[in-house]
Design a protein around this motif. Structure first.
Motif, PDB file in Angstrom:
ATOM      1  N   LEU B  91      -0.879   9.111  -4.906  1.00 60.76           N
ATOM      2  CA  LEU B  91      -0.993   9.433  -6.238  1.00 60.76           C
ATOM      3  C   LEU B  91      -2.106   9.040  -6.990  1.00 60.76           C
ATOM      4  O   LEU B  91      -2.176   9.126  -8.221  1.00 60.76           O
ATOM      5  CB  LEU B  91       0.409   8.546  -6.707  1.00 60.76           C
ATOM      6  N   ASP B  92      -3.001   9.302  -6.433  1.00 62.95           N
ATOM      7  CA  ASP B  92      -4.350   8.626  -6.777  1.00 62.95           C
ATOM      8  C   ASP B  92      -5.012   9.681  -8.075  1.00 62.95           C
ATOM      9  O   ASP B  92      -5.646   9.262  -8.825  1.00 62.95           O
ATOM     10  CB  ASP B  92      -5.629   8.811  -5.947  1.00 62.95           C
ATOM     11  N   PHE B  93      -4.424  10.951  -8.116  1.00 65.65           N
ATOM     12  CA  PHE B  93      -5.059  11.878  -8.954  1.00 65.65           C
ATOM     13  C   PHE B  93      -4.086  11.917 -10.401  1.00 65.65           C
ATOM     14  O   PHE B  93      -4.234  12.383 -11.139  1.00 65.65           O
ATOM     15  CB  PHE B  93      -4.769  13.095  -8.388  1.00 65.65           C
ATOM     16  N   LEU B  94      -3.068  11.083 -10.425  1.00 66.62           N
ATOM     17  CA  LEU B  94      -2.145  11.070 -11.523  1.00 66.62           C
ATOM     18  C   LEU B  94      -2.425   9.691 -12.548  1.00 66.62           C
ATOM     19  O   LEU B  94      -2.930   8.887 -12.065  1.00 66.62           O
ATOM     20  CB  LEU B  94      -0.540  10.951 -10.925  1.00 66.62           C
ATOM     21  N   PRO B  95      -2.076  10.028 -13.923  1.00 63.90           N
ATOM     22  CA  PRO B  95      -2.140   8.794 -14.665  1.00 63.90           C
ATOM     23  C   PRO B  95      -0.958   7.841 -14.231  1.00 63.90           C
ATOM     24  O   PRO B  95      -0.021   8.229 -13.747  1.00 63.90           O
ATOM     25  CB  PRO B  95      -2.050   9.486 -16.161  1.00 63.90           C
ATOM     26  N   PHE B  96      -1.349   6.661 -14.806  1.00 65.78           N
ATOM     27  CA  PHE B  96      -0.326   5.611 -14.227  1.00 65.78           C
ATOM     28  C   PHE B  96       1.183   5.804 -14.433  1.00 65.78           C
ATOM     29  O   PHE B  96       2.082   5.680 -13.535  1.00 65.78           O
ATOM     30  CB  PHE B  96      -0.667   4.211 -15.058  1.00 65.78           C
ATOM     31  N   SER B  97       1.518   6.379 -15.837  1.00 69.23           N
ATOM     32  CA  SER B  97       2.966   6.652 -16.136  1.00 69.23           C
ATOM     33  C   SER B  97       3.778   7.549 -15.174  1.00 69.23           C
ATOM     34  O   SER B  97       4.661   7.598 -14.600  1.00 69.23           O
ATOM     35  CB  SER B  97       3.269   6.928 -17.526  1.00 69.23           C
ATOM     36  N   GLU B  98       2.860   8.797 -14.947  1.00 73.07           N
ATOM     37  CA  GLU B  98       3.287   9.824 -13.896  1.00 73.07           C
ATOM     38  C   GLU B  98       3.329   9.104 -12.440  1.00 73.07           C
ATOM     39  O   GLU B  98       4.260   9.412 -11.765  1.00 73.07           O
ATOM     40  CB  GLU B  98       2.410  10.995 -13.855  1.00 73.07           C
ATOM     41  N   ALA B  99       2.453   8.589 -12.091  1.00 72.12           N
ATOM     42  CA  ALA B  99       2.451   7.758 -10.891  1.00 72.12           C
ATOM     43  C   ALA B  99       3.713   6.880 -10.490  1.00 72.12           C
ATOM     44  O   ALA B  99       4.043   7.011  -9.454  1.00 72.12           O
ATOM     45  CB  ALA B  99       1.011   7.156 -10.601  1.00 72.12           C
ATOM     46  N   GLN B 100       3.953   6.085 -11.524  1.00 66.88           N
ATOM     47  CA  GLN B 100       4.965   5.256 -11.482  1.00 66.88           C
ATOM     48  C   GLN B 100       6.532   5.979 -11.194  1.00 66.88           C
ATOM     49  O   GLN B 100       6.950   5.645 -10.310  1.00 66.88           O
ATOM     50  CB  GLN B 100       5.020   4.246 -12.733  1.00 66.88           C
ATOM     51  N   THR B 101       6.568   6.856 -12.039  1.00 62.43           N
ATOM     52  CA  THR B 101       7.616   7.725 -12.048  1.00 62.43           C
ATOM     53  C   THR B 101       7.683   8.432 -10.423  1.00 62.43           C
ATOM     54  O   THR B 101       8.940   8.241  -9.817  1.00 62.43           O
ATOM     55  CB  THR B 101       7.954   8.726 -12.968  1.00 62.43           C
ATOM     56  N   PHE B 132       6.543   4.029   5.077  1.00 60.02           N
ATOM     57  CA  PHE B 132       5.637   3.193   4.323  1.00 60.02           C
ATOM     58  C   PHE B 132       5.889   3.972   2.990  1.00 60.02           C
ATOM     59  O   PHE B 132       5.858   5.155   2.499  1.00 60.02           O
ATOM     60  CB  PHE B 132       4.113   3.301   4.826  1.00 60.02           C
ATOM     61  N   GLY B 133       6.212   2.943   1.813  1.00 58.29           N
ATOM     62  CA  GLY B 133       6.251   3.398   0.698  1.00 58.29           C
ATOM     63  C   GLY B 133       5.015   3.649  -0.198  1.00 58.29           C
ATOM     64  O   GLY B 133       3.807   3.471   0.398  1.00 58.29           O
ATOM     65  N   LEU B 134       5.241   4.208  -1.260  1.00 55.46           N
ATOM     66  CA  LEU B 134       4.105   4.338  -2.446  1.00 55.46           C
ATOM     67  C   LEU B 134       4.106   3.493  -3.484  1.00 55.46           C
ATOM     68  O   LEU B 134       5.144   3.177  -3.977  1.00 55.46           O
ATOM     69  CB  LEU B 134       3.640   5.732  -2.829  1.00 55.46           C
ATOM     70  N   LEU B 135       2.868   2.876  -3.847  1.00 49.60           N
ATOM     71  CA  LEU B 135       2.979   2.065  -5.263  1.00 49.60           C
ATOM     72  C   LEU B 135       2.006   3.058  -6.022  1.00 49.60           C
ATOM     73  O   LEU B 135       1.100   3.629  -5.884  1.00 49.60           O
ATOM     74  CB  LEU B 135       1.905   0.765  -4.696  1.00 49.60           C
ATOM     75  N   PRO B 136       2.188   2.735  -7.633  1.00 50.08           N
ATOM     76  CA  PRO B 136       1.567   3.285  -8.504  1.00 50.08           C
ATOM     77  C   PRO B 136       0.064   2.852  -8.908  1.00 50.08           C
ATOM     78  O   PRO B 136      -0.234   2.217  -9.933  1.00 50.08           O
ATOM     79  CB  PRO B 136       2.234   3.335  -9.888  1.00 50.08           C
ATOM     80  N   LEU B 137      -0.653   2.656  -7.486  1.00 53.42           N
ATOM     81  CA  LEU B 137      -1.695   1.770  -7.493  1.00 53.42           C
ATOM     82  C   LEU B 137      -2.917   2.813  -8.105  1.00 53.42           C
ATOM     83  O   LEU B 137      -3.856   3.322  -7.146  1.00 53.42           O
ATOM     84  CB  LEU B 137      -1.825   1.290  -6.210  1.00 53.42           C
ATOM     85  N   VAL B 138      -3.091   3.027  -9.387  1.00 53.46           N
ATOM     86  CA  VAL B 138      -3.950   4.014  -9.871  1.00 53.46           C
ATOM     87  C   VAL B 138      -4.712   3.560 -11.072  1.00 53.46           C
ATOM     88  O   VAL B 138      -4.143   2.359 -11.705  1.00 53.46           O
ATOM     89  CB  VAL B 138      -3.120   5.274 -10.331  1.00 53.46           C
ATOM     90  N   GLY B 162       6.824  -0.719   4.676  1.00 52.20           N
ATOM     91  CA  GLY B 162       5.557  -1.059   4.211  1.00 52.20           C
ATOM     92  C   GLY B 162       5.081  -0.434   3.100  1.00 52.20           C
ATOM     93  O   GLY B 162       5.847   0.598   2.657  1.00 52.20           O
ATOM     94  N   VAL B 163       3.880  -0.343   2.799  1.00 55.24           N
ATOM     95  CA  VAL B 163       3.278   0.640   1.684  1.00 55.24           C
ATOM     96  C   VAL B 163       1.922   0.885   2.465  1.00 55.24           C
ATOM     97  O   VAL B 163       1.202   0.354   3.112  1.00 55.24           O
ATOM     98  CB  VAL B 163       2.854  -0.070   0.312  1.00 55.24           C
ATOM     99  N   ILE B 164       1.683   2.266   2.094  1.00 59.68           N
ATOM    100  CA  ILE B 164       0.365   2.925   2.461  1.00 59.68           C
ATOM    101  C   ILE B 164      -0.608   2.819   1.210  1.00 59.68           C
ATOM    102  O   ILE B 164      -0.318   3.074   0.122  1.00 59.68           O
ATOM    103  CB  ILE B 164       0.126   4.185   2.807  1.00 59.68           C
ATOM    104  N   VAL B 165      -1.868   2.157   1.372  1.00 56.14           N
ATOM    105  CA  VAL B 165      -2.530   2.074   0.230  1.00 56.14           C
ATOM    106  C   VAL B 165      -3.968   2.588   0.649  1.00 56.14           C
ATOM    107  O   VAL B 165      -4.338   2.545   1.837  1.00 56.14           O
ATOM    108  CB  VAL B 165      -2.663   0.404   0.198  1.00 56.14           C
ATOM    109  N   GLY B 166      -4.692   3.325  -0.464  1.00 51.84           N
ATOM    110  CA  GLY B 166      -6.152   3.730  -0.327  1.00 51.84           C
ATOM    111  C   GLY B 166      -7.152   2.603  -0.540  1.00 51.84           C
ATOM    112  O   GLY B 166      -6.714   1.413  -0.920  1.00 51.84           O
TER     113      GLY B 166
END
Lengths: 375, 375
Positions: B91-101, B132-138, B162-166
């Motif tokens: 989700l690295d290319f999204l602003p936080f609110s979109e990444a969170q949703t 592995f899930g995603l986090l809104p880590l942006v 787990g979560v996958i993290v860049g």
């Protein structure tokens, strides 16, 4: 001399010859040597290699330029012979004409440094000091100047057995097609190319925390060496110059651990398909590696990765390579003096490699170097 | 179930869930999926991950989003269980609110992808798919949002382990002090952090020759993972969160080969002196490594480097680590599907590690994963 007699040869040990130190003192931006007062009021020479270097550079002194100090260091650690090389940044900061003149002067200085130094024993032919020379390998170097410099070096300076080379070449990296005549001349003369990092690779990724010199030195340096040798392999330089002899600093950086991944990436890439004569892993058997990795497991692994190279050959020449013994035979003790206080660590690492025989260890400690440098 | 019964578990296998693929199709700059005609006139979906990617990206298709294709791939290679993760760039290319949703939606999609999938056997509790899930880590993620997302993920989605993290974290890297609550939450829930590269490290050093994807993939990816985990170690994150469980992609990149050098650099650096609780090599015994290195020598070496970690401890907890068996127990088979055609290579590499027992190999092939993911 029995191959088991202990002989300790240091292939990775640096100097700033007095003439070079004077040049650094005359400069007002990096690389430079400047004098400052320590908190306790003493005067201290410091070396700044890069303008943005953390901690205001590092202390520098006679251990860099005084031959007696080098010999004392060798005696303290039982080092019989050292192949000294100029520390980075070599001549990279000079325009070509100045680099060319200074290279010639410094090579003559280095020849004298070695030739007028002690012999290994009163009646021995072998000296205790040999060297890697410098080339004016800087942007703007005219095409013929580099092979000419190589031929001149080989002809005039018998104690200079190789050249130390950074990763930028004449400004476009070592895979620059304009450097083909340089590789040809180096292969022809048998001078060993000591490939050593300076700029580092990855600085954009170090982040903002103050981690001192750790990321550039522990990661950036080996990343740079790994990148440079990979680019040389991908450019086919090792295919075209089978007699070229390259010694990689810091045990080849990350090349051994990434070599099967590199082979897999090449196999999967349409741009690279068919370009190289061999699987990427084969080229490790064509290279030499210093044993400056600070751990036995690392050294053992490098010798494994080198030793398996023959399996990825396919020609008669390739299958002559191979085996762990072959791997160990391409590794050479080094200290990284005077930048590093790790002589004991590196010697212990060699002793602790469980899969090396006493003969393998004696080779890494010294005999492999005599073979590589044809002494 | 006997620990020698063969169970094959893939911990490194990617998906673009249909919802994610739709997002990529809707975009006009990278990352995006676009359709073009091949030279033979057929329509082809291509994935462009980075705008400056060579070769116009890569073909992409059902192997990324169709669960049946994933299961067919697993059947073809005898893979019993896969822990699927979103492929980069997450989700690295999204602003936080979109990444969170989108993270919440995709995690629900992934839970359903796994939970409604087949079980390992008709009467088994174990599923064939976990994730592995995603986090809104942006950039811009508010401080509490990340631990909240972790707790929610752990509470709501039992098949997400787990979560996958860049490597960029919230924009300042994973050693950002603002991420402390995230690490605490991950440690508390036991979710495994799969640290995976995306941006690459070293692009400035690739030069101008066309080497396809080879340098960014073969070197840039592992350099990035190496840098990210080194920064985490240097920041003390592993010291402060002893229960945090991190799985490194591509066998940890170059970390194992550079770990003794890293330890030596830390020892020599006044900025780092005394910061860490342990020698750098100790932390390798705290990590997990996928077995995605394409060669037996590499895998054996990683298990050596992990296995020796206990020697660099000094506390009771530290000395419980150690030994080659411990090293192998922290390595886990992976394929890197669908980006890579290397399943057979990776399976053969495990079989060919000469120092691993059959039990060690069975662990790497599958049982270690069940332990790590607490199944």
């Amino acid at each position: 001399m029995s191959p088991l007699r202990k002989l300790l040869v240091d292939v990775h040990t640096h100097v700033y010859l007095p003439r070079y130190a004077s040049v650094l003192r005359s400069r007002s931006n990096a690389p430079r040597i400047f004098t400052r007062n320590t908190p306790s009021g003493q005067s201290e020479d410091r070396l700044l290699i890069l303008d943005d270097e953390p901690s205001g550079g590092r202390p520098v002194g006679g251990q860099y330029w005084d031959r007696d100090e080098k010999l004392k260091f060798m005696d303290r650690h039982g080092i019989d012979i050292s192949f000294v090389s100029s520390a980075n940044p070599w001549l990279d900061f000079l325009p070509f004409s100045e680099a060319q003149t200074l290279a010639q002067q410094l090579n003559a200085d280095l020849e004298s440094y070695c030739a007028t130094g002690p012999t290994l024993a009163p009646d021995a032919e072998l000296k205790r000091l040999y060297g890697f020379g410098l080339l004016p390998l800087v942007p703007g170097a005219p095409g013929e100047s580099l092979p000419e410099a190589v031929l001149q070096l080989a002809a005039q300076h018998p104690h200079i057995r190789g050249v130390i080379v950074g990763s930028r070449g004449a400004g476009s990296g070592l895979d620059d097609p304009a450097l083909e005549p340089l590789w040809a001349a180096l292969a022809e003369t048998g001078l060993v190319v000591f490939l050593h990092p300076h700029y580092g690779v990855g600085a954009q990724a170090w982040g903002t925390r103050d981690n001192g010199h750790v990321l550039p030195l522990a990661l950036g340096f080996p990343f740079e060496t790994t990148t440079a040798i990979t680019r040389l392999i991908l450019a086919g330089v090792l295919d075209r110059h089978p007699k070229l002899r390259i010694l990689l600093a810091h045990s080849g950086g990350a090349l051994p651990q990434l070599s099967s991944r590199l082979a897999s990436c090449i196999d999967h890439d349409p741009v690279l398909a068919g370009r190289l004569a061999h699987d990427a892993r084969w080229y490790l058997g064509r290279l030499w590696f210093d044993a400056v990795a600070y751990g036995a497991a690392e050294l053992e692994f490098v010798s494994e990765a080198v030793g398996r190279a023959g399996r990825y050959g396919g020609t008669a020449a390739a299958t002559q390579l191979g085996g762990r013994k072959e791997g160990a035979s391409r590794m050479l003790f080094g200290t990284d003096h005077p930048k590093w206080r790790s002589v004991v660590e590196n010697l212990e690492a060699i002793e602790e490699v469980g899969t090396w025989t006493e003969e393998d260890k004696a080779g890494v400690q010294g005999w492999n170097a005599l073979r590589l440098f044809q002494l």
